[in-house]
Design a protein around this motif. Structure first.
Motif, PDB file in Angstrom:
ATOM      1  N   ALA A  43     -12.274 -10.319  11.792  1.00 39.53           N
ATOM      2  CA  ALA A  43     -10.953 -11.075  10.897  1.00 39.53           C
ATOM      3  C   ALA A  43     -11.129 -12.877  12.224  1.00 39.53           C
ATOM      4  CB  ALA A  43      -9.661  -9.900  11.160  1.00 39.53           C
ATOM      5  N   LEU A  44     -10.852 -12.578  13.151  1.00 40.45           N
ATOM      6  CA  LEU A  44     -10.786 -13.409  13.986  1.00 40.45           C
ATOM      7  C   LEU A  44     -12.032 -14.210  14.898  1.00 40.45           C
ATOM      8  CD1 LEU A  44      -9.079 -11.542  16.860  1.00 40.45           C
ATOM      9  CD2 LEU A  44      -7.933 -13.310  15.093  1.00 40.45           C
ATOM     10  N   ALA A  45     -12.824 -13.724  14.048  1.00 38.70           N
ATOM     11  CA  ALA A  45     -14.787 -14.101  14.676  1.00 38.70           C
ATOM     12  C   ALA A  45     -15.073 -14.265  13.647  1.00 38.70           C
ATOM     13  CB  ALA A  45     -15.044 -14.106  16.006  1.00 38.70           C
ATOM     14  N   GLY A  46     -15.033 -13.871  12.269  1.00 36.97           N
ATOM     15  CA  GLY A  46     -16.055 -13.512  11.289  1.00 36.97           C
ATOM     16  C   GLY A  46     -17.497 -12.291  11.283  1.00 36.97           C
ATOM     17  N   ARG A  47     -18.049 -12.455  11.345  1.00 39.36           N
ATOM     18  CA  ARG A  47     -18.502 -11.034  10.430  1.00 39.36           C
ATOM     19  C   ARG A  47     -19.331 -10.906  12.132  1.00 39.36           C
ATOM     20  NH1 ARG A  47     -21.023 -10.294   5.769  1.00 39.36           N
ATOM     21  NH2 ARG A  47     -18.827 -10.326   4.394  1.00 39.36           N
ATOM     22  N   GLY A  48     -19.901 -11.560  13.517  1.00 39.67           N
ATOM     23  CA  GLY A  48     -20.134 -11.646  14.264  1.00 39.67           C
ATOM     24  C   GLY A  48     -18.962 -11.249  15.136  1.00 39.67           C
ATOM     25  N   GLY A  49     -17.467 -10.846  15.049  1.00 36.14           N
ATOM     26  CA  GLY A  49     -16.934 -10.632  15.945  1.00 36.14           C
ATOM     27  C   GLY A  49     -17.133  -8.584  16.548  1.00 36.14           C
ATOM     28  N   PRO A  50     -17.555  -8.263  15.808  1.00 35.11           N
ATOM     29  CA  PRO A  50     -17.188  -6.468  16.300  1.00 35.11           C
ATOM     30  C   PRO A  50     -18.536  -6.681  17.018  1.00 35.11           C
ATOM     31  CG  PRO A  50     -17.636  -6.564  13.412  1.00 35.11           C
ATOM     32  CD  PRO A  50     -17.857  -8.159  13.583  1.00 35.11           C
ATOM     33  N   PHE A  51     -19.509  -7.456  17.113  1.00 37.25           N
ATOM     34  CA  PHE A  51     -20.792  -7.108  18.389  1.00 37.25           C
ATOM     35  C   PHE A  51     -20.147  -7.541  19.731  1.00 37.25           C
ATOM     36  CE2 PHE A  51     -22.628  -7.208  13.954  1.00 37.25           C
ATOM     37  CZ  PHE A  51     -23.557  -6.214  13.941  1.00 37.25           C
ATOM     38  N   TYR A  52     -18.928  -8.286  19.810  1.00 36.91           N
ATOM     39  CA  TYR A  52     -18.348  -9.013  20.857  1.00 36.91           C
ATOM     40  C   TYR A  52     -17.273  -8.038  21.545  1.00 36.91           C
ATOM     41  CZ  TYR A  52     -20.737 -12.920  20.464  1.00 36.91           C
ATOM     42  OH  TYR A  52     -22.485 -13.515  20.398  1.00 36.91           O
ATOM     43  N   VAL A  53     -16.854  -6.706  20.733  1.00 30.12           N
ATOM     44  CA  VAL A  53     -15.244  -5.466  20.797  1.00 30.12           C
ATOM     45  C   VAL A  53     -16.275  -4.710  22.233  1.00 30.12           C
ATOM     46  CG1 VAL A  53     -14.474  -3.315  20.630  1.00 30.12           C
ATOM     47  CG2 VAL A  53     -15.132  -5.531  18.954  1.00 30.12           C
ATOM     48  N   ALA A  54     -17.338  -4.368  22.485  1.00 26.90           N
ATOM     49  CA  ALA A  54     -17.780  -4.218  23.353  1.00 26.90           C
ATOM     50  C   ALA A  54     -18.075  -4.949  25.270  1.00 26.90           C
ATOM     51  CB  ALA A  54     -19.540  -3.151  22.785  1.00 26.90           C
ATOM     52  N   PRO A  55     -18.543  -5.559  25.207  1.00 26.09           N
ATOM     53  CA  PRO A  55     -18.274  -6.560  25.625  1.00 26.09           C
ATOM     54  C   PRO A  55     -16.909  -7.108  26.537  1.00 26.09           C
ATOM     55  CG  PRO A  55     -19.930  -7.416  24.376  1.00 26.09           C
ATOM     56  CD  PRO A  55     -19.286  -6.224  23.408  1.00 26.09           C
ATOM     57  N   ALA A  56     -16.193  -7.764  25.638  1.00 28.80           N
ATOM     58  CA  ALA A  56     -14.979  -8.390  25.992  1.00 28.80           C
ATOM     59  C   ALA A  56     -13.944  -7.259  26.707  1.00 28.80           C
ATOM     60  CB  ALA A  56     -14.189  -9.129  25.039  1.00 28.80           C
ATOM     61  N   LEU A  57     -14.159  -5.774  25.931  1.00 29.86           N
ATOM     62  CA  LEU A  57     -13.086  -4.784  26.409  1.00 29.86           C
ATOM     63  C   LEU A  57     -14.422  -4.045  27.590  1.00 29.86           C
ATOM     64  CD1 LEU A  57     -12.388  -2.478  23.432  1.00 29.86           C
ATOM     65  CD2 LEU A  57     -11.588  -4.435  24.647  1.00 29.86           C
ATOM     66  N   GLY A  58     -15.675  -4.283  28.232  1.00 33.72           N
ATOM     67  CA  GLY A  58     -16.279  -4.223  28.905  1.00 33.72           C
ATOM     68  C   GLY A  58     -15.336  -4.963  30.021  1.00 33.72           C
ATOM     69  N   ALA A  59     -15.391  -6.184  29.832  1.00 35.09           N
ATOM     70  CA  ALA A  59     -14.869  -7.433  30.905  1.00 35.09           C
ATOM     71  C   ALA A  59     -13.694  -6.768  31.335  1.00 35.09           C
ATOM     72  CB  ALA A  59     -15.086  -8.467  30.556  1.00 35.09           C
ATOM     73  N   ALA A  60     -12.515  -6.752  30.235  1.00 32.94           N
ATOM     74  CA  ALA A  60     -11.331  -5.936  30.693  1.00 32.94           C
ATOM     75  C   ALA A  60     -11.836  -5.134  31.518  1.00 32.94           C
ATOM     76  CB  ALA A  60     -11.193  -5.809  28.826  1.00 32.94           C
ATOM     77  N   THR A  61     -12.057  -3.953  30.895  1.00 32.90           N
ATOM     78  CA  THR A  61     -12.716  -2.540  31.765  1.00 32.90           C
ATOM     79  C   THR A  61     -12.174  -2.677  33.313  1.00 32.90           C
ATOM     80  OG1 THR A  61     -13.193  -1.071  29.723  1.00 32.90           O
ATOM     81  CG2 THR A  61     -12.875  -0.517  32.302  1.00 32.90           C
ATOM     82  N   VAL A  62     -13.375  -3.988  34.106  1.00 29.50           N
ATOM     83  CA  VAL A  62     -13.812  -4.396  35.582  1.00 29.50           C
ATOM     84  C   VAL A  62     -12.573  -5.132  35.394  1.00 29.50           C
ATOM     85  CG1 VAL A  62     -15.390  -5.751  36.289  1.00 29.50           C
ATOM     86  CG2 VAL A  62     -15.922  -4.872  35.031  1.00 29.50           C
ATOM     87  N   ALA A  63     -11.870  -5.739  35.248  1.00 29.17           N
ATOM     88  CA  ALA A  63     -10.827  -5.970  35.930  1.00 29.17           C
ATOM     89  C   ALA A  63      -9.623  -5.403  35.492  1.00 29.17           C
ATOM     90  CB  ALA A  63     -10.096  -7.668  34.422  1.00 29.17           C
ATOM     91  N   LEU A  64      -9.514  -4.673  34.722  1.00 30.20           N
ATOM     92  CA  LEU A  64      -8.705  -3.521  34.777  1.00 30.20           C
ATOM     93  C   LEU A  64      -9.132  -2.636  36.163  1.00 30.20           C
ATOM     94  CD1 LEU A  64      -7.637  -1.475  32.180  1.00 30.20           C
ATOM     95  CD2 LEU A  64      -6.137  -2.804  33.259  1.00 30.20           C
ATOM     96  N   ALA A  65      -9.930  -2.694  35.767  1.00 33.32           N
ATOM     97  CA  ALA A  65     -10.650  -1.315  37.369  1.00 33.32           C
ATOM     98  C   ALA A  65     -10.152  -2.115  38.967  1.00 33.32           C
ATOM     99  CB  ALA A  65     -12.426  -1.091  37.990  1.00 33.32           C
ATOM    100  N   PHE A  66     -10.510  -3.225  39.103  1.00 35.42           N
ATOM    101  CA  PHE A  66     -10.039  -4.264  40.016  1.00 35.42           C
ATOM    102  C   PHE A  66      -8.908  -4.537  40.868  1.00 35.42           C
ATOM    103  CE2 PHE A  66      -8.400  -8.253  42.067  1.00 35.42           C
ATOM    104  CZ  PHE A  66      -9.253  -8.906  43.139  1.00 35.42           C
TER     105      PHE A  66
END
Length: 568
Positions: free
Chosen positions: A187-210
């Motif tokens: 809804a926010l980024a169009g048809r390509g948006g679902p493919f960025y869920v894993a990398p976005a939450l992956g970056a957030a996971t690294v930040a949470l681990a830190f």
């Protein structure tokens, strides 16, 4: 004496101010990351908001890096006798170096990102997100009424979908947690948006681990943990694909962070645990462990309860029972007899992928890491792994570790804390930061070699066949054409909108009747076979179907496309 010249002031840090120090860290980290990225990948082009950035020559950022480093090297040489200067310089180098590892792995992840909706997992999640956005998780299949098959709906369910309870429609195979997040991204980024869920939450996971490790231990351990998590082969592999492993890890770690504060946020932690449950139902045990460490269990349960209720409601509506799933009844998925085999298989791959060094550090963590966090982290790891000891499946591959990823990330964090504690204890303070950086760099380099050997960086190229084949079908067939496919049954529906039939679900003796029924309704039929394996399997399965004429008309990458007609 006030007329005598004052000695030059020795800087307390390099550079003299906090902002200058962080600016140098940022500049050094970005330039070194860009240099290494171009050297490893050959560079490329990036378009952001209409601005095109091209980087293909590694010597340019390397030159800027050298120019940036010269003043620092000169200042170090000039004030080399200053007490503590070496240690401060090593600290700054460590910070910059660890940032380089995290930034470089992030850049490699975006470069290698899989943006194709293709096989079982990717199509299952992405198509379910689209179904959620439309408000209809049960998709009717009109062809059921005239296909000459006893269980026609089974052949109409593409990869990632299963027959609905009524036998006339199809429903998603996977839990709705990840598709919910993907629907928001779309809804926010169009048809390509679902493919960025894993990398976005992956970056957030690294930040949470830190953040979590820094709160428990300190900056050295936190930086090391962030670098090791970002570069871990299993974490990286599933942070570049539209799959649930990294999102599930994010929700578990978020719940832990919300509980590991001076003032806990138990209701929000319960909600995060609820999203973990919706993403991967086996994480229910993790929710129970987190409830046990919550200071206010009532609030935690209040946050978790709506997600449990939604989970039960969705399972009941889609699969006919609260304990059922797209895979079938829970009692059919788990067995006590598989425990010995699973212990051996998981243990083997944990040692191969992580090396015995991780296990040694975990043993050391028992004595040198904050004991409360060790117990909490260990309990969560056990809660993640226990269900999969009973999981009845025949795989024996390193990628099986993805099921354990939420616990595996915690093991890496504990190992990082143990390593930093041992360095503090046994390595002289001035050079301890460099030892930490060398450890992180060695692990990242080993991970890169592992990923390269197993073709992870080529996944985006391999997966590109799915939209390419669907594009061929869309260009060369009518909108009402029916495509017989197996591996491509989901991607052809997703990209071209054509109806697909799973040929591997058609009984061998019913193919001719099926093609004849399609021809009676003046609809064209196509056949898609991926590689030699599918061609051979199709030939074996339908070798006794003389009433069908198959003409191969094209080949897209390694995928054969044919027209299918009934013989007169």
């Amino acid at each position: 004496t006030h007329f005598l010249p004052m000695p030059p002031a020795v800087p307390s840090r390099i550079p003299a101010t906090w902002w200058e120090s962080r600016a140098w860290d940022l500049g050094f980290g970005i330039l070194l990351s860009v240099t290494l990225f171009i050297g490893l990948t050959g560079g490329g082009r990036l378009d952001i908001a209409g601005v095109s950035l091209t980087a293909r020559d590694w010597t340019r950022p390397a030159t800027l890096l050298a120019l940036l480093s010269l003043p620092r090297a000169f200042a170090l040489w000039r004030h080399r006798a200053s007490p503590g200067l070496l240690q401060r310089a090593c600290e700054q180098l460590m910070r910059a170096g660890l940032a380089v590892i995290v930034l470089l792995m992030g850049a490699l992840g975006l470069w290698a990102l899989v943006e194709a909706c293709g096989g079982l997992d990717s199509h299952g999640y992405v198509s379910a997100a689209r179904a959620l956005a439309s408000g209809h998780l049960v998709v009717p299949q009109p062809l059921v009424s005239w296909l000459p098959l006893e269980r026609a709906v089974e052949s109409l369910a593409p990869l990632g979908w299963v027959p609905a309870v009524d036998g006339r429609g199809i429903v998603p195979l996977y839990p709705v947690g990840l598709p919910l997040v993907m629907a928001v991204f779309e809804a926010l980024a169009g048809r390509g948006g679902p493919f960025y869920v894993a990398p976005a939450l992956g970056a957030a996971t690294v930040a949470l681990a830190f953040a979590l490790v820094r709160r428990v231990d300190g900056a050295h351990a936190a930086g090391l943990a962030a670098a090791l998590v970002a570069s871990h082969p299993v974490f990286f592999t599933y942070a570049i694909q539209p799959m649930s492993d990294v999102p599930a890890t994010f929700w578990v770690l978020l719940a832990l962070v919300l509980l590991y504060r001076d003032r806990q946020l138990p209701a929000l932690a319960g909600m995060a645990a609820g999203m973990a449950l919706l993403t991967r139902p086996t994480l229910l045990l993790v929710g129970l462990v987190l409830a046990g460490i919550s200071a206010n269990r009532r609030r935690f349960v209040l946050g978790l309860f709506p997600f449990v209720a939604l989970f039960i409601a969705v399972n009941t509506v889609l699969y006919g029972s609260p304990l059922a799933s797209g895979y079938g009844q829970s009692v059919d998925l788990f067995a006590v007899g598989v425990v010995p085999r699973n212990v051996v298989v998981y243990g083997k791959w944990l040692l191969i992928v992580n090396t015995p060094l991780l296990m040694a550090l975990l043993v050391a963590a028992r004595f040198v890491v904050d004991q409360r966090f060790f117990l909490v982290g260990g309990s969560v790891c056990l809660a993640v792994g226990v269900p999969y000891l009973f999981y009845a499946f025949d795989a024996d591959d390193w990628e099986m570790l993805r099921f354990l990823l939420p616990g595996l990330v915690l093991l890496v964090m504990l190992a990082s804390m143990a390593a930093a504690a041992l360095v503090r204890r046994y390595v002289p303070a001035p050079v301890a930061p460099i030892v930490v950086l060398v450890m992180a760099g060695s692990a990242a380099a080993a991970s890169y070699d592992f990923l390269q050997d197993r073709g992870v960086f080529r996944l985006r190229v391999v997966e590109s066949k799915y939209p390419a084949v669907a594009s061929w079908i869309e260009r060369n067939s009518a909108a009402d054409a029916i495509v017989l496919a197996s591996l491509h049954s989901g991607s052809i529906r997703h990209y071209s909108g054509r109806t697909t039939l799973r040929w591997d679900r058609i009984p061998p003796g019913r193919l001719a009747l099926t093609i004849a029924a399609i021809a009676e309704r003046n609809r064209a039929a196509f056949l898609v076979l991926d590689g030699n394996a599918e061609r051979e399997e199709f030939a074996r399965r339908f070798s006794s179907s003389p009433g069908v004429q198959i003409d191969f008309v094209d080949r897209v990458q390694n995928v054969s496309v044919a027209t299918v007609r009934a013989r007169p």
